[in-house]
Design a protein around this motif. Structure first.
Motif, short mmCIF file in Angstrom:
data_model
loop_
_atom_site.label_atom_id
_atom_site.label_comp_id
_atom_site.label_asym_id
_atom_site.label_seq_id
_atom_site.Cartn_x
_atom_site.Cartn_y
_atom_site.Cartn_z
N PHE A 24 33.06 37.98 33.25
CA PHE A 24 34.15 38.88 32.86
C PHE A 24 35.49 38.44 33.46
CE2 PHE A 24 31.47 42.91 31.84
CZ PHE A 24 30.87 42.21 30.81
N LEU A 25 35.47 38.02 34.70
CA LEU A 25 36.72 37.59 35.34
C LEU A 25 37.20 36.26 34.75
CD1 LEU A 25 36.06 38.62 39.05
CD2 LEU A 25 37.45 39.81 37.33
N LEU A 26 36.28 35.37 34.43
CA LEU A 26 36.67 34.11 33.77
C LEU A 26 37.22 34.38 32.37
CD1 LEU A 26 33.70 31.78 34.79
CD2 LEU A 26 36.11 31.44 35.41
N TRP A 27 36.62 35.29 31.66
CA TRP A 27 37.08 35.68 30.33
C TRP A 27 38.49 36.25 30.40
CZ3 TRP A 27 37.67 35.40 25.49
CH2 TRP A 27 37.79 36.48 24.61
N HIS A 28 38.75 37.08 31.37
CA HIS A 28 40.09 37.65 31.52
C HIS A 28 41.11 36.54 31.87
CE1 HIS A 28 42.86 40.97 31.93
NE2 HIS A 28 43.25 40.53 33.11
N LYS A 29 40.70 35.62 32.71
CA LYS A 29 41.57 34.48 33.04
C LYS A 29 41.86 33.65 31.78
CE LYS A 29 41.79 30.38 36.04
NZ LYS A 29 41.08 29.61 37.10
N PHE A 30 40.85 33.42 30.99
CA PHE A 30 40.99 32.69 29.74
C PHE A 30 42.00 33.37 28.82
CE2 PHE A 30 39.43 31.80 25.37
CZ PHE A 30 39.50 30.41 25.37
N LEU A 31 41.94 34.68 28.74
CA LEU A 31 42.83 35.43 27.84
C LEU A 31 44.28 35.41 28.30
CD1 LEU A 31 40.64 38.56 27.07
CD2 LEU A 31 41.16 36.64 25.56
N ASN A 32 44.51 35.16 29.57
CA ASN A 32 45.88 35.08 30.07
C ASN A 32 46.51 33.71 29.83
OD1 ASN A 32 46.14 37.71 31.02
ND2 ASN A 32 45.09 37.23 32.93
N SER A 33 45.79 32.84 29.14
CA SER A 33 46.32 31.52 28.80
C SER A 33 47.32 31.64 27.65
CB SER A 33 45.18 30.58 28.40
OG SER A 33 44.16 30.58 29.37
N GLU B 193 43.26 46.29 35.29
CA GLU B 193 44.67 46.68 35.19
C GLU B 193 45.50 45.68 35.98
OE1 GLU B 193 47.49 50.63 35.70
OE2 GLU B 193 45.51 50.58 36.62
N ASN B 194 46.41 45.01 35.26
CA ASN B 194 47.21 43.94 35.89
C ASN B 194 46.31 42.90 36.55
OD1 ASN B 194 49.65 45.24 35.16
ND2 ASN B 194 49.49 46.56 36.96
N SER B 195 45.22 42.55 35.83
CA SER B 195 44.25 41.53 36.25
C SER B 195 43.42 41.93 37.46
CB SER B 195 44.96 40.19 36.53
OG SER B 195 45.60 39.71 35.37
N LYS B 196 43.48 43.19 37.86
CA LYS B 196 42.67 43.66 38.98
C LYS B 196 41.60 44.63 38.48
CE LYS B 196 46.26 43.14 42.52
NZ LYS B 196 47.05 43.84 43.57
N LYS B 197 40.39 44.47 38.99
CA LYS B 197 39.28 45.31 38.60
C LYS B 197 39.48 46.74 39.09
CE LYS B 197 34.25 45.64 39.11
NZ LYS B 197 34.22 46.90 39.85
N ILE B 198 39.24 47.69 38.21
CA ILE B 198 39.33 49.10 38.55
C ILE B 198 37.91 49.65 38.72
CG2 ILE B 198 40.07 51.37 37.75
CD1 ILE B 198 42.17 49.94 36.05
N ASP B 199 37.65 50.32 39.81
CA ASP B 199 36.34 50.92 40.03
C ASP B 199 36.25 52.23 39.27
OD1 ASP B 199 35.40 48.91 41.72
OD2 ASP B 199 36.43 49.79 43.44
N PHE B 200 35.58 52.16 38.12
CA PHE B 200 35.46 53.35 37.27
C PHE B 200 34.16 53.24 36.50
CE2 PHE B 200 36.48 56.00 33.56
CZ PHE B 200 36.84 57.16 34.22
N ASN B 201 33.36 54.27 36.52
CA ASN B 201 31.98 54.15 36.03
C ASN B 201 31.77 54.65 34.60
OD1 ASN B 201 29.33 53.26 36.59
ND2 ASN B 201 28.66 55.38 36.81
#
Length: 316
Positions: free
Chosen positions: A21-30, A186-194
């Motif tokens: 998930f974090l790699l995917w988000h990084k990919f999308l910011n390209s 949010e702003n590339s930071k994971k939000i703890d929400f279930n």
């Protein structure tokens, strides 16, 4: 009776879910100049990177969601009927840009599909006692013709959403669909929400809000098993909603992975021998309209896809 199962404590699932998930988000910011290199060369072959817009009432086009589609346990799909598929459906990986993405995606997909294979075996044991000749007529051939496709999805923040819905009520084409708990960023930071922001219709047609832990895996049956089981294993309608409990809900990205455990394109779809007509099955909306006995899985899914595309174009 709920129409789904939740699997917990899956070895290594937590590690690869977070990593992908974090790699995917990084990919999308390209930049778009980079992303365009990992799109399919033809709209006919739905794989690699893609993005889907929606149009608001004022005529402005916005990005709704991005996808990345690949086969995690094979490099392409085999087909005797569709000769161009093997070449056209070869996976597209950002190896030169994000080298660890491929192996992480494959590892996560293998973990998820292993759960689906085990569930498939259990369901077939159950159906053998209910459907005459199920093992000979359906199970033996189907078990040799399984195709697994995983789809990463990123829903963008949105300020205009019809009825707070990101993806409306629908059933999937496959045998089983597996869905991970979403990750909110949010702003590339994971939000703890279930909250899952996912609802299903249970077997009594009641809306049920899915509650699951962050590292649980949700699996539910889809159209193909509905057909092949004669309606005994019913497809589960589901909907993706906004995160309605957060004050900044429109500023969050929602990232998840859906894995479709489905027949090979050549597999011939047919009703069980004890079902005389498709009219005897309680189909979900539109399933009856597009299914004819002894058509291939590819033909069936093409009929459904063309319908959905037409409906969306008419809505826009």
């Amino acid at each position: 009776r709920k129409g789904f199962i939740i699997i917990r404590h899956i070895p290594d699932f937590e590690i690869y879910r977070k990593k992908v998930f974090l790699l995917w988000h990084k990919f999308l910011n390209s930049s778009d100049d980079i992303l365009i290199n990992y799109r399919s060369k033809s709209a006919k072959y739905y794989l690699g990177y893609s993005d889907t817009p929606f149009v608001t009432d004022d005529g402005v086009k916005h990005l709704n969601f991005n996808s990345f589609v690949a086969r995690p346990i094979s490099n392409t799909v085999k087909s005797n009927k569709y000769k161009d598929f093997e070449e056209g459906f070869k996976n597209i990986w950002p190896d030169d840009y994000l080298p660890e993405f491929k192996s992480s995606f494959q590892n996560l997909g293998k973990i998820v599909s292993t759960c689906q294979f085990h569930l498939f075996d259990h369901v077939c044991v159950y159906l053998k006692d209910l459907i005459p000749n199920f093992q000979n007529d359906i199970q033996t051939d189907l078990s040799k013709n399984i195709d697994v496709v995983s789809r990463l999805i990123n829903y963008y923040p949105r300020k205009v959403v019809e009825k707070n819905i990101l993806d409306g009520w629908h059933t999937d084409y496959s045998l089983f669909t597996a869905i991970t708990h979403p990750m909110f960023l949010e702003n590339s930071k994971k939000i703890d929400f279930n909250q899952t922001c996912l609802k299903i219709l249970d077997r009594s047609m009641n809306e049920v809000e899915l509650v699951m832990n962050e590292n649980d895996l949700l699996i539910f049956p889809s159209n193909s098993f509905h057909i092949l089981s004669g309606g005994i294993i019913s497809a589960t309608p589901h909907v993706v909603e906004l995160n309605r409990q957060k004050s900044n809900e429109f500023n969050c990205n929602r990232v998840t992975l859906a894995t479709f455990f489905q027949p090979n394109p050549d597999y011939i779809m047919k009703l069980p021998s004890n079902v005389n007509s498709k009219e005897n099955i309680k189909f979900t909306p539109h399933m009856n309209e597009f299914f004819e006995n002894n058509i291939s899985y590819q033909e069936y899914s093409d009929f459904l896809l063309n319908y959905l595309i037409t409906r969306k174009e008419q809505k826009i």
